[in-house]
Design a protein around this motif. Structure first.
Motif, short mmCIF file in Angstrom:
data_model
loop_
_atom_site.label_atom_id
_atom_site.label_comp_id
_atom_site.label_asym_id
_atom_site.label_seq_id
_atom_site.Cartn_x
_atom_site.Cartn_y
_atom_site.Cartn_z
N THR A 147 0.80 -1.22 0.00
CA THR A 147 0.00 0.00 0.00
C THR A 147 0.83 1.27 0.00
N ILE A 148 2.17 1.14 -0.02
CA ILE A 148 3.05 2.31 -0.01
C ILE A 148 3.67 2.48 -1.40
N ASN A 149 3.48 3.66 -1.98
CA ASN A 149 4.02 3.96 -3.30
C ASN A 149 5.38 4.62 -3.13
N TYR A 150 6.43 3.88 -3.47
CA TYR A 150 7.79 4.41 -3.35
C TYR A 150 8.25 5.12 -4.61
N ARG A 151 7.56 4.93 -5.73
CA ARG A 151 8.04 5.41 -7.02
C ARG A 151 7.42 6.73 -7.44
N THR A 152 6.09 6.81 -7.40
CA THR A 152 5.39 7.94 -8.01
C THR A 152 5.33 9.12 -7.06
N PRO A 153 5.75 10.32 -7.48
CA PRO A 153 5.67 11.49 -6.60
C PRO A 153 4.25 11.78 -6.16
N GLU A 154 4.13 12.36 -5.01
CA GLU A 154 2.82 12.68 -4.44
C GLU A 154 2.02 13.58 -5.38
N GLU A 155 2.69 14.51 -6.06
CA GLU A 155 2.00 15.43 -6.96
C GLU A 155 1.32 14.68 -8.12
N VAL A 156 1.98 13.65 -8.63
CA VAL A 156 1.40 12.86 -9.71
C VAL A 156 0.24 12.02 -9.20
N MET A 157 0.41 11.37 -8.06
CA MET A 157 -0.66 10.53 -7.53
C MET A 157 -1.90 11.33 -7.17
N ALA A 158 -1.71 12.58 -6.75
CA ALA A 158 -2.86 13.42 -6.42
C ALA A 158 -3.75 13.64 -7.64
N GLU A 159 -3.16 13.68 -8.82
CA GLU A 159 -3.94 13.86 -10.04
C GLU A 159 -4.38 12.54 -10.64
N ALA A 160 -3.64 11.48 -10.39
CA ALA A 160 -3.99 10.18 -10.96
C ALA A 160 -5.11 9.49 -10.17
N GLU A 161 -5.15 9.67 -8.87
CA GLU A 161 -6.14 8.95 -8.05
C GLU A 161 -7.57 9.23 -8.47
N PRO A 162 -7.99 10.48 -8.70
CA PRO A 162 -9.38 10.70 -9.11
C PRO A 162 -9.72 10.04 -10.45
N VAL A 163 -8.72 9.87 -11.33
CA VAL A 163 -8.97 9.25 -12.63
C VAL A 163 -9.45 7.82 -12.44
N ILE A 164 -8.79 7.05 -11.57
CA ILE A 164 -9.18 5.65 -11.39
C ILE A 164 -10.35 5.51 -10.43
N ARG A 165 -10.46 6.38 -9.45
CA ARG A 165 -11.59 6.30 -8.52
C ARG A 165 -12.92 6.51 -9.24
N ALA A 166 -12.91 7.27 -10.34
CA ALA A 166 -14.14 7.55 -11.07
C ALA A 166 -14.76 6.29 -11.65
N VAL A 167 -13.94 5.30 -11.95
CA VAL A 167 -14.45 4.06 -12.55
C VAL A 167 -14.23 2.85 -11.65
N ARG A 168 -13.28 2.93 -10.71
CA ARG A 168 -12.99 1.83 -9.78
C ARG A 168 -12.93 2.40 -8.37
N PRO A 169 -14.08 2.64 -7.74
CA PRO A 169 -14.07 3.28 -6.42
C PRO A 169 -13.31 2.49 -5.35
N ASP A 170 -13.20 1.15 -5.53
CA ASP A 170 -12.54 0.34 -4.52
C ASP A 170 -11.07 0.08 -4.86
N ALA A 171 -10.50 0.85 -5.79
CA ALA A 171 -9.12 0.61 -6.23
C ALA A 171 -8.15 0.72 -5.06
N ASN A 172 -7.13 -0.16 -5.09
CA ASN A 172 -6.07 -0.12 -4.08
C ASN A 172 -5.06 0.95 -4.48
N VAL A 173 -5.41 2.22 -4.22
CA VAL A 173 -4.54 3.34 -4.59
C VAL A 173 -3.53 3.54 -3.46
#
Length: 747
Positions: free
Chosen positions: A596-622
């Motif tokens: 559950t810990i993302n060591y690779r992707t910067p926080e700034e990128v994940m902040a924009e990527a998370e809503p993209v997947i949550r819109a279609v996969r609300p239970d995604a393991n982000v």
């Protein structure tokens, strides 16, 4: 090949800014120990080279002796390559224990000096576990842990992590960031960077878990799933008695060829060259030319394991015994082969023997049936080979047998299913008329990826007809040499008035077998990917269909799997749980670990990527990012592509960039373009880059065959592809649209 440092007193090359770390109190012990390692490496490289040269110059031998010689050459060659490739940087770090025992140095492989003193502990050994598993809550007896950063055979930095409150003053270099976090900011390379020294505790626990049953490693982008998968493959081969070469070894399955090229350097760097790596396409010869299935409904039908089961009745139609009697004429009299005789012969092959290979056993059973009905006294003067040859001259017998048990090419069998509706209806009676019609095609051998599971099942059920032909050719050659030897021995005995026992023994079958030379006769080439394997590791496993899982299950009868993936990244959907999916394909004893810990992707990128997947996969393991890159996601116009990439390359001379688009993108980047990869979202999966540029992600999915299922499917596919592509970035993400404001503006 990079040799060990020539100056054994200087394994350190710390830059001026790290002058404090060069204090002899801090590194004196390391310098002395690593100097001993260097001298030992030089001696072992010399000794291994001499032993390998002598072994290669020795006679090859035959049988088991030849196999043992080849295995020893492989073992020595692998170790010599590793020592030459890494040299002193075989050493990963050092453990200092709280009880003041001697420090323990951890290496990619184990290393001992001439006197037997252990200089490096293999990272996979139990004694090395604290190097990865110790935490402040559970220090495992450690006072401190040191990790090195290597460059060109020299230590350019190191970090100490201290587990006790005092007692190490002046002997530990305390940094604000651990080696793991510090390493995340370094640039990518065309192949996966060296990550062995920076495994996190949660990852190490998964790497060392039991091989019994199926272990699911579920984790979102950047959680180290691929790191875990590769290290687990190397660890199991070294440490698990149920997983070794004698039991089949390990098969590692990646999603595509760019991925395998990316990770190709990792396993040898872990001290392991015995893992077979491949993609699903590689398991079947036709995979190299197969294209994607263009019809979603056809792809859905072929994704089912049930359709793969149609292969068995398809083959069975070629194993039906004749129902009429046949009179066979032989030099010794006539023999009748009745329906019961045919049925008994057709039931004679060993269980599980492929159809094409079983053909010879059926023929032998028919030969025995004929021989049993003849006068055995008349047959005494004829060798078994001569008797078989006589039967093969009976055209009616051979033609009847060939029609009833035909040698079949796997490709012909599957092609017939797609071109003969009645054949498919008989082999898959559950299919409706419209489904049968949909599966028919004008070019039945125009293979698609969806055909590969059926081709694989057909090949394993039928066997290679060429193998059967080679086997018969070998038998014929042996029979010819036996006949020649028989003549020579006969003439020899006729020429001797009173042959003694020694000459009489020449007529014996055992001695004749020893005299027949078979070394130059063709042997089937082993299929290295056919299995069975003791363990299979599958990365990006969320993409596999039930039919594709059957390809892997057949190669690992024990059901020992490491299943690595992320349900949220499944391009075709993954509505059920991992347990439900794997249970359906026949895997049992399923356990699961989550990263559950993302060591690779910067926080700034994940902040924009998370809503993209949550819109279609609300239970995604982000996963939660643990680092900030300091650079926000930038948006711009596709017209600025060359300017964006070109300026980034100029500012980052060591980095790797990726331009990800639904179709090919041409750029005018000139000589610098070797550091720029152009990929589709699907081929970007599993990879990572310093800079990622997305081209018009708002249009993704529109042209994909999956979109024909409807607007919802297109939206989901586009969101998944966008999420995957965004999270490939380790430093900077730029999104370019067909029409957009200047780079830097937010949309």
């Amino acid at each position: 090949m990079r040799p060990p440092p020539t100056d054994i007193d200087s394994p350190f090359a710390l830059p001026d800014r790290l002058a404090a770390k060069a204090d002899p109190e801090m590194i004196g012990g390391d310098r002395e120990h690593l100097s001993t390692v260097t001298a030992t490496l030089a001696a072992q490289i010399s000794s291994l080279g001499e032993r390998l040269g002598a072994l290669r110059a020795s006679p090859g031998g035959v049988g088991r002796a030849a196999a043992d010689r080849d295995r020893e050459i492989h073992r020595l060659s692998s170790r010599l390559r590793l020592l030459r490739r890494f040299g002193l940087d075989l050493c990963l770090g050092k453990l200092v224990y709280a009880d003041d025992t001697d420090p323990v140095y951890i290496g990619r492989i184990g290393l001992s000096d001439a006197g037997g003193r252990r200089l490096l502990i293999d990272w996979r050994a139990d004694a090395a576990e604290p190097f990865f598993a110790a935490t402040h809550a559970r220090p495992l007896g450690l006072a401190s842990r040191r990790r090195y950063r290597w460059d060109q055979g020299r230590i350019t930095d190191y970090w100490d992590e201290v587990f006790i409150s005092d007692g190490l003053a002046g002997h530990a270099a305390l940094d604000d960031q651990s080696a793991f976090i510090a390493s995340l900011g370094s640039s990518r390379s065309p192949q996966m960077r060296d990550v062995l020294a920076t495994i996190a505790t949660d990852q190490d626990a998964i790497i060392r878990a039991s091989s019994r049953g199926a272990l699911v490693v579920d984790g979102g982008p950047g959680t180290g799933k691929t790191v875990v998968a590769l290290h687990r493959a190397a660890y199991l081969l070294y440490a698990d008695p149920h997983v070794d070469d004698r039991r089949g070894g390990v098969l590692f399955v990646g999603p595509h060829r760019p991925y395998l090229a990316y990770v190709a350097d990792v396993l040898p760097g872990l001290g392991e060259e015995g893992v077979q790596t491949c993609t699903l396409r590689d398991l079947v010869g036709e995979g190299a030319v197969a294209v994607e299935e263009t019809e979603p409904e056809v792809a859905r039908l072929k994704a089912s394991a049930q359709l793969v089961s149609a292969i068995e009745p398809a083959v069975a139609l070629y194993e039906e015994p004749p129902t009429r009697s046949l009179t066979v004429e032989t030099p010794w009299g006539e023999v009748e082969i009745g329906p019961d005789d045919w049925a008994e012969a057709f039931a004679s092959p060993d269980p599980g023997l492929p159809h094409n290979l079983a053909r010879d056993q059926v023929w032998e059973a028919l030969v025995a049936t004929v021989a049993d009905q003849l006068d055995h006294d008349e047959l005494e003067d004829f060798s078994p080979d001569a008797f078989r040859s006589a039967l093969r001259l009976d055209d009616e017998l051979t033609e009847t047998f060939t029609r009833a048990w035909t040698l079949i090419e796997p490709t012909d069998l599957v092609a017939d299913l797609w071109s003969v509706p009645a054949y498919l209806r008989r082999c898959a009676p559950w299919l409706g008329s419209d489904e049968i019609a949909r599966l028919q095609r004008s070019a039945p051998d125009a293979w698609t990826v969806s055909d590969l599971p059926l081709l694989d099942a057909a090949r394993r059920r039928l066997g290679d007809p060429a193998t059967a032909r080679r086997s018969r050719q070998r038998e014929a050659a042996v029979a010819a040499e036996r006949a020649y030897l028989d003549d020579v021995i006969g003439h020899l005995l006729d020429a001797v008035v009173d042959p003694g026992d020694d000459l009489i023994m020449l007529k014996g079958e055992d001695l004749q077998s020893a005299l027949v030379h078979t070394d130059g006769l063709a042997e089937p080439d082993p299929d290295l990917l056919a299995g069975p394997f003791a363990h299979v590791v599958v990365d990006e496993a969320q993409e596999l269909t039930d039919a594709e899982w059957q390809m892997l299950r057949r190669r690992c009868p024990s059901g020992s799997f490491t299943v690595v993936g992320d349900r949220a990244q499944a391009r075709r959907g993954f509505p059920e749980s991992w347990a439900e999916r794997l249970d359906r394909v026949g895997l049992t004893r399923i356990s699961q670990a989550r990263l559950t810990i993302n060591y690779r992707t910067p926080e700034e990128v994940m902040a924009e990527a998370e809503p993209v997947i949550r819109a279609v996969r609300p239970d995604a393991n982000v996963p939660t990012s643990v680092r900030r890159g300091g650079i926000g996601v930038r948006h711009g116009s596709t017209a600025e592509l060359d300017a964006v990439v070109g300026s980034w390359l100029a500012e980052h001379p060591d980095g790797i960039a990726a331009v990800i688009a639904a179709t090919g993108v041409a750029t005018g980047l000139g000589a610098s373009s070797e550091r720029v990869r152009r990929l589709t979202p699907e081929l970007a999966k599993g990879l990572e880059f310093d800079l990622v540029v997305l081209i018009e992600p708002e249009t993704w999915g529109a042209g994909d065959p999956g979109s024909r299922h409807g607007q919802d499917a297109r939206v989901v596919l586009a969101a998944v592809d966008t999420y995957v592509a965004m999270t490939r970035a380790t430093q900077q993400l730029v999104v370019l649209h067909g029409s957009a404001p200047a780079v830097g503006a937010r949309r």
